[in-house]
Enzyme design. Structure first.
Site, short mmCIF file in Angstrom:
data_model
loop_
_atom_site.label_atom_id
_atom_site.label_comp_id
_atom_site.label_asym_id
_atom_site.label_seq_id
_atom_site.Cartn_x
_atom_site.Cartn_y
_atom_site.Cartn_z
N ASP A 1 32.55 33.10 37.33
CA ASP A 1 33.32 34.00 36.47
C ASP A 1 32.54 34.17 35.16
OD1 ASP A 1 35.51 35.35 35.08
OD2 ASP A 1 36.79 34.62 36.68
N HIS B 1 29.99 36.45 35.60
CA HIS B 1 30.50 37.76 35.18
C HIS B 1 30.00 38.16 33.79
CE1 HIS B 1 34.12 37.69 38.22
NE2 HIS B 1 32.95 37.57 38.79
#
Ligand SMILES: *[C@@H]1O[C@H](CO)[C@@H](O)[C@H](O)[C@H]1NC(C)=O
Ligand SMILES: *[C@@H]1O[C@H](CO)[C@@H](O)[C@H](O)[C@H]1NC(C)=O
Ligand SMILES: *[C@@H]1O[C@H](CO)[C@@H](O)[C@H](O)[C@H]1NC(C)=O
Length: 429
Positions: A237, A260
């Site tokens: 993430d 991310h």
């Protein structure tokens, strides 16, 4: 009688000799005090608490939780104490709280061994939000060459269900340092700071697979004066996630990916107010991530994000290197709402490299457009030579082009929008 033949010269010499002796003993005294002072800085036996001396087995199977708890109780009572988790051993530790309010300041957690999390649901009981939790401490340091391993795959594959814990969390503490260690395979977020001030993170390594769900690298909320540098963050993430209540956050010389990217938000979920101010991300490399640097807010929120600098950023194979999304909607259905977390003063300087989907995406709120976006020296090219260049996307995005960019940005609106309720959002923070 020779001794009676003392002339003034001799008296003078004796006086000088005595002065020298007196002065040097004075110096020794000072030096001795210096040594004592230094002793306080480097652990002596009485302020060092090795978990092995509290019954930890360190064999990777026996439950060492109690030994860690007892070592903590002892260390907590001594100012500038050190807890030692020695190298060469693997410690199985269940969810544990190193809790502060009544602890002495300046505790060092010297982590050179490995700490692993249990993988049976029984060990997690009815669920814990944290695995290793440090709270309400004044000057706390975790350092060493050791590893914290969340053994997260049992959670990712849902062999264990329920709320997935954060591997290492600091709460309500001032003067927190995390350095040297590796945090890997976290159940969820690897390293979280909540309601902390004066945080330093450097020379750390976060490592988990790119497809491990919600495994943020470093997650910040309600924290101020945070520096993160010289670290490698690879996760599933956000490499760094900056949430509401954060200000004066400085991230530099960090390598991110997979993951991310660097994110501010998401903010304003369920009509909440969010305030984020003064965030700098510079001299970072980002590879094979979903986004590079992004700001994401939900519709219906309030508050603001202001004064953000993204500079000297090298991206490679990043889906969308630059993104502001004020229509963020993770999962479910989101309805259109007019209020929003205002975004203003976002500077992009010297961002170069390759993208796989689109170079820039600015989707700002209809009612609260983004203002003060500056673009300076951007060079973003498709990662595949066969891929055609994608035109930057802007919606209600206002700002200034400082230089020509690659690709050219035509969609940025100049100046300021006429509708400006933005100020009241900023003032509310
Ligand atoms: C980070 O840790 C992972 C897993 O232990 C390791 O494979 C990797 O080489 C480390 N990276 C750095 C930069 O130390
Ligand atoms: C912004 O944050 C940096 C640290 O990242 C700090 O040095 C600086 O003083 C802050 N600026 C303001 C205006 O608060
Ligand atoms: C939200 O607004 C957009 C743009 O005006 C529109 O296309 C979309 O249908 C609306 N969605 C809902 C759920 O009303």
């Amino acid at each position: 009688m020779k001794t009676m033949n003392i002339n003034t010269n001799t008296i003078l010499i004796i006086a000088i000799v005595f002065s020298v002796i007196w002065f040097s003993s004075f110096e020794r005294c000072i030096a001795a005090r210096g040594n004592n002072w230094r002793k306080l800085q480097t652990p002596s036996a009485s302020s060092t608490f090795n978990v092995l001396n509290f019954g930890a087995k360190g064999d990777g199977h026996a439950d060492d939780t109690k030994a860690f708890e007892e070592a903590w109780v002892a260390a907590c009572k001594v100012e500038a104490s050190t807890i030692v988790v020695p190298s060469g051993s693997v410690f199985l530790v269940k969810p544990i709280s190193f809790s502060g309010p009544n602890c002495q300041p300046n505790i060092v957690f010297q982590l050179d061994g490995k700490i692993i999390a249990p993988t049976s649901s029984a060990a997690w009981g009815s669920g814990s939000l944290q695995w290793l939790d440090f709270s309400k401490l004044n000057k706390i340091t975790i350092r060493g060459k050791g590893v914290i391993d969340g053994e997260g795959s049992v959670w990712w594959s849902r062999k264990i269900s329920g709320t997935r814990p954060t591997a290492l969390r600091f709460y309500g503490s001032d003067g927190v340092t995390v350095t040297g260690i590796t945090i890997q395979n976290s159940q969820q977020t690897h390293l979280k700071f909540d309601s902390c001030t004066n945080v330093q993170v450097f020379d750390i390594n976060v490592s988990s697979p790119g497809d491990s769900p919600n495994t943020d690298g470093v997650h910040l909320q309600n924290s101020q004066d945070v520096v993160i540098y010289s670290s490698t963050l690879a996760c599933g993430d956000d490499c760094v996630s900056v949430q509401t209540g954060c200000s004066n956050v400085y991230v530099h010389n960090v390598n991110c990916g997979p993951g991310h990217g660097f994110s501010i938000g998401s903010l304003g979920k369920e009509n909440t107010k969010a305030c984020v101010r003064n965030v700098t991300v510079r001299d970072v490399t980002i590879q094979n991530t979903l986004t590079g640097v992004r700001i994401k807010t939900w519709q219906g929120g309030s508050g603001s994000v202001q004064n953000v600098m993204f500079s000297n950023i090298q991206v490679s194979g990043v889906e969308t290197p630059i993104s502001i999304d004020q229509y963020y909607c993770d999962g479910g259905k989101c309805k259109n709402e007019s209020s929003a977390v205002a975004v203003s003063g976002v500077n992009y300087v010297n961002i170069k490299g390759t993208y796989t989907k689109e170079p820039m995406y600015f989707a700002c709120s209809d009612t609260l457009p983004c203002t003060g976006i500056t673009l300076d020296t951007l060079q973003l090219k498709p990662a595949q030579e066969t891929q055609s260049s994608t035109v930057p996307f802007c919606w209600e995005a206002y700002g200034v082009l400082k230089t020509q960019t690659i690709p050219p940005v035509q969609c940025l609106e100049r100046g300021n929008p006429s509708k400006t309720t933005i100020h009241s959002n900023i003032d509310s923070c």
